[in-house]
Design a protein around this motif. Structure first.
Motif, PDB file in Angstrom:
ATOM      1  N   THR A 111       0.839  -1.208   0.000  1.00  9.61           N
ATOM      2  CA  THR A 111       0.000   0.000   0.000  1.00  9.61           C
ATOM      3  C   THR A 111       0.866   1.247   0.000  1.00  9.61           C
ATOM      4  O   THR A 111       0.613   2.196  -0.750  1.00  9.61           O
ATOM      5  CB  THR A 111      -0.951   0.002   1.208  1.00  9.61           C
ATOM      6  N   ASN A 115       1.210   4.331  -2.867  1.00  6.78           N
ATOM      7  CA  ASN A 115       0.623   5.583  -2.411  1.00  6.78           C
ATOM      8  C   ASN A 115       1.584   6.762  -2.537  1.00  6.78           C
ATOM      9  O   ASN A 115       1.967   7.381  -1.538  1.00  6.78           O
ATOM     10  CB  ASN A 115       0.173   5.403  -0.950  1.00  6.78           C
ATOM     11  N   GLN A 118       0.988  10.310  -0.833  1.00 11.41           N
ATOM     12  CA  GLN A 118       1.174  10.487   0.607  1.00 11.41           C
ATOM     13  C   GLN A 118       2.638  10.468   1.017  1.00 11.41           C
ATOM     14  O   GLN A 118       2.941  10.317   2.193  1.00 11.41           O
ATOM     15  CB  GLN A 118       0.401   9.402   1.373  1.00 11.41           C
TER      16      GLN A 118
END
Length: 123
Positions: A111, A115, A118
């Motif tokens: 993840t 991502n 972020q």
């Protein structure tokens, strides 16, 4: 390999990298290169006009080994003299220990790799 592909009129190369390879590459890059980096599921190499795809990128090594066993898929052992005696193998074993302590770590790392919005680092 890319030159041979061009000779044969091919422009797409599928590699067998899996999720654990991506995580191991990330940690190898951080620990030994001092950068946060891993490979992408799809990479266009403009100099050679070749697209590299990794269709197994979200599959774990454990899942692949399970499929090999279930479907009796033949495998070939690596003839490399350094096989199982590399920094990658060290990271692989390190990650196994982390996964024992933090069972959801593999999924969280995948993840995190996906991502990019972020990313919160010192700039």
């Amino acid at each position: 390999m890319h030159d041979l592909m061009k000779e044969k009129g091919l422009n797409k190369l599928a590699l067998g990298h899996h999720a654990d390879d991506a995580i191991e590459t990330l940690f190898l890059s951080m620990f030994y290169e001092g950068r946060i980096n891993t490979f992408s599921p799809k990479t266009y190499m403009s100099r050679k006009d070749v697209t590299v795809i990794r269709p197994l990128i979200y599959v774990t090594e454990h899942q692949i080994k399970g499929a090999i066993k279930k479907y009796n898929i033949p495998t070939v052992e690596s003839p490399c003299p350094a096989n199982r005696n590399t920094k990658r193998e060290y990271i692989k074993n390190l990650m196994k220990n982390i996964y024992k302590d933090i069972p959801q770590a593999r999924d969280r790392l995948i993840t995190a790799i996906k991502n990019k919005e972020q990313l919160n680092l010192w700039f």
